[in-house]
Scaffold this active site. Structure first.
Site, mmCIF file in Angstrom:
data_model
loop_
_atom_site.group_PDB
_atom_site.id
_atom_site.type_symbol
_atom_site.label_atom_id
_atom_site.label_comp_id
_atom_site.label_asym_id
_atom_site.label_seq_id
_atom_site.Cartn_x
_atom_site.Cartn_y
_atom_site.Cartn_z
ATOM 1 N N HIS A 10 0.794 -1.225 0.000
ATOM 2 C CA HIS A 10 0.000 0.000 0.000
ATOM 3 C C HIS A 10 0.830 1.280 0.000
ATOM 4 O O HIS A 10 0.367 2.309 -0.467
ATOM 5 C CB HIS A 10 -1.063 -0.054 1.098
ATOM 6 C CG HIS A 10 -2.201 -0.906 0.652
ATOM 7 N ND1 HIS A 10 -2.263 -2.248 0.934
ATOM 8 C CD2 HIS A 10 -3.253 -0.616 -0.143
ATOM 9 C CE1 HIS A 10 -3.341 -2.739 0.348
ATOM 10 N NE2 HIS A 10 -3.960 -1.780 -0.306
ATOM 11 N N CYS B 267 -8.951 -3.720 -11.557
ATOM 12 C CA CYS B 267 -8.581 -2.539 -10.772
ATOM 13 C C CYS B 267 -7.281 -2.744 -9.990
ATOM 14 O O CYS B 267 -6.899 -1.904 -9.193
ATOM 15 C CB CYS B 267 -9.716 -2.139 -9.828
ATOM 16 S SG CYS B 267 -10.097 -3.391 -8.595
HETATM 17 C C1 PEP Z 1 -6.211 -5.627 -5.600
HETATM 18 O O1 PEP Z 1 -6.078 -6.469 -4.709
HETATM 19 O O2 PEP Z 1 -5.761 -5.772 -6.750
HETATM 20 C C2 PEP Z 1 -6.914 -4.362 -5.333
HETATM 21 C C3 PEP Z 1 -7.194 -3.512 -6.295
HETATM 22 O O3 PEP Z 1 -7.242 -4.071 -4.057
HETATM 23 P P1 PEP Z 1 -6.184 -3.616 -2.928
HETATM 24 O O4 PEP Z 1 -4.891 -3.317 -3.626
HETATM 25 O O5 PEP Z 1 -6.760 -2.434 -2.268
HETATM 26 O O6 PEP Z 1 -6.113 -4.815 -2.060
#
Ligand code: PEP
Ligand code: MG
Length: 593
Positions: free
Chosen positions: A195, A508
């Protein structure tokens, strides 16, 4: 002489600044016993260091005028420096144990951090890292007189910007420390999909993550080049290295200005296939930028950012306000609100999460929602009410079975009937989609396609769980390849399931925002992409240079080949020459023969 450390490209771009080190090990201090006669002087030295540390923290705060979150964090640190508990403990180590002030600070901080680390209250547990930071700050304030400090701050480099160097940064830290004076992040932990990297990309700040021992190698005030394109940092660069970095940084800025000129044009491939590009946002303000970049709305709003670093969940009204502002900023375009994805590497002090051996496989996202239905219901009520403001769609993360999705649907319908009964005008039932990011859901995509209004593939987690590689692990990052043929097969089967059941499919995860893997996704049949705001212009430009047939050719290869290395080589051979400038920030595209 300069030294170069290799890490992982967390976020593209090149920045130069002075290091602000968070998390220097406390263990470097020598242990020295005092003569009783030295005690008063040592107590005074400690007091003076406390004053200096406070002043320094307040000086940083005053440089962060428009960033209320960073303000709050640093103000809290300044208060902690003065904490009576800390003072009593340090004074005891000096007066009773007769240890030098620096050693006494180290001991007192360690005791406090341990106490907080053992606390049952998760909020306090999270704060144990902060107390270590405060200790480090205090230690730095010893041995430096005011003139020295002043020279660093007000000398010839007066306005030089800061590079934040840390062992790790929580999503809130990353978002919070963004200011005009913080120009890059460097961390020891992390990978491209952790993140810290995602947030840095969203904020368009260069970041290099996974740099082993960087908090030891870099000292406070060192000049550092952060090259997020090559994944390296240069400490104490030579004039030559500095010049080269400045030229590359200017080229990268010029390129992003060039790309910005295409923001009003439609997204389509060179051969004319229409595509949809949306933005992933973490904080509401990013939605405005997404709109300015020409994104067709928000494909993923990570609403968990409303919950982190606070002792209680946000109220329904607070949540509604945040959703409404995102909706307003995109002027009628769709907004996909993802219900909170808390747990895993997004640890939230708001919830009493148990300590788990494998938090990534633990009480995360929808599982946490099932454990706290009252919080989830309120969350959904705010989402449902926000439908009155625009084209809102709701999405459920981390779903591993149909039962979980059905439960979320049941909760959404309960929220809808509740708010309607209370007289709120909700014009329509919001479409409820599912994130496909756990292998079991990918395998059962045809079932989800029958029940969900849409499917959005979260490749960050899909890769993590399919390949069994912690997405935050620096050492295993080489295994977590988006080009692994197993991932292509899963994505293709999800796309096909969507087509069979007229269920729209988008991506995404970070694959959608990376030029090479986005080309592979195009070949696998994906037409809707949601990515960090900072990647939109680049991906739009990528697709303008690519034909669908070429993308299909590489996708076909991904089915025939057996390793990630082979697939990546095929994708690179096909697209790298013409995307060279976008991938490296170095030169113009290489002419193809
Ligand atoms: C993913 O896991 O690809 C996603 C878009 O969600 P996050 O990165 O917030 O876990
Ligand atoms: Mg995910």
């Amino acid at each position: 002489m300069s030294s170069i450390l290799q890490g992982i490209c967390g976020s593209p771009g090149i920045a130069i600044g002075r290091a602000v080190v968070i998390g220097n090990p406390l263990g470097k201090v020598n242990r020295r016993k005092l003569d009783p006669a030295e005690i008063p002087a040592e107590l005074a030295r400690y007091e003076a260091a406390t004053q200096r540390a406070k002043e320094e923290l307040r000086a940083i705060v005053s440089g962060l005028d428009d960033k209320p979150h960073a303000h709050a964090v640093l103000e809290a640190y300044a208060l902690m420096v003065d904490d009576p508990l800390l003072k009593t403990s340090v004074n005891r180590w000096i007066e009773v144990e007769k240890h030098a002030a620096e050693w006494s600070v180290t001991q007192a901080i360690e005791e406090l951090a341990q106490q907080m680390g053992r606390a049952t209250d998760p909020y306090l547990r999270e704060r144990s890292r902060d107390i270590e930071f405060v200790g480090e700050h205090l230690l730095r304030a010893f041995g430096r007189d005011r003139e020295q400090l002043a020279a660093t701050k007000h000398g010839s480099e007066e306005h030089e910007q800061s590079v934040l160097v840390a062992r790790d940064l929580s999503p809130a830290d990353t978002a919070g420390f963004v200011s005009n004076s913080v120009v890059a992040f460097v961390t020891e932990r992390g990978s491209r999909t952790s993140h810290t990297s995602i947030t840095a990309r969203a904020l368009k700040i260069p970041a290099v993550v996974g740099v082993t021992d960087v908090t030891r190698a870099v000292s406070h005030g060192d000049r550092v080049i952060v090259d997020g394109l090559r994944g390296i940092i240069v400490i104490d660069p030579s004039p030559e290295e500095l010049r080269e970095a400045q030229v590359r940084a200017e080229k990268a800025r010029a390129r992003s200005r060039d790309l910005a000129t295409t923001r009003d044009s439609a997204s389509r491939t060179r051969c004319g296939v229409e595509l949809v590009l949306r933005a992933n946002v973490e904080v509401p303000e990013e939605a405005k930028e997404a709109h300015d970049e020409g994104a067709l709305g928000v494909g993923l709003y990570r609403t968990e950012y409303l919950f982190i670093d606070r002792a209680h969940p946000p109220t329904e009204e607070e949540q509604l306000q945040a959703f409404a502002s995102v909706i307003e900023m995109v002027h009628g375009a769709p907004v996909v609100l993802r219900t909170f994805d808390i747990g895993g590497d997004k640890f939230a002090s708001t919830f009493k999460l148990p300590v788990e051996l494998n938090p990534m496989l633990g009480l995360r996202a929808i599982r946490l929602a099932e454990a706290r239905p009252e919080v989830y219901l309120e969350h959904l009520r705010a989402m449902v009410r926000s439908c009155a403001n625009g084209d809102v769609r709701i999405m459920v993360p981390m779903v591993s079975s149909l039962a979980e999705f059905r439960w979320a649907k049941h909760m959404m319908l309960s929220a809808l009937s509740q708010v309607r009964a209370e007289g709120f005008d909700v014009p329509r039932e919001p479409p409820l989609g599912v994130m496909i990011e756990v292998p079991s859901a990918a395998i059962l995509a045809d079932h989800f396609a029958r029940e969900a209004a849409f499917m959005s593939i979260g490749t960050n987690d899909l890769i993590q769980y399919t390949l069994a590689v912690d997405r935050a692990s620096r050492n295993l990052a080489y295994l977590a390849s988006p080009f692994d043929p197993s991932i292509s097969r899963l994505i293709r089967s999800i796309v096909e399931a969507g087509q069979r059941h007229q269920c729209p499919v988008s991506v995404c995860g970070a694959m959608a925002g990376d030029p090479l893997s986005a080309c592979l996704l195009l070949g696998l049949g994906v037409r809707e992409f949601s990515m960090e705001v900072g990647a939109i212009a680049e991906i739009r430009e990528t697709f303008r240079r690519v034909d669908l047939e070429e993308a299909r050719t590489v996708a076909k290869a991904a089915f025939e080949l057996s390793t990630a290395t082979e697939v990546e080589a095929v994708v690179r051979r096909m697209f790298e020459p013409r995307l060279h400038d976008l991938l490296t920030g170095d030169d113009d595209p290489v002419e193809e023969t």
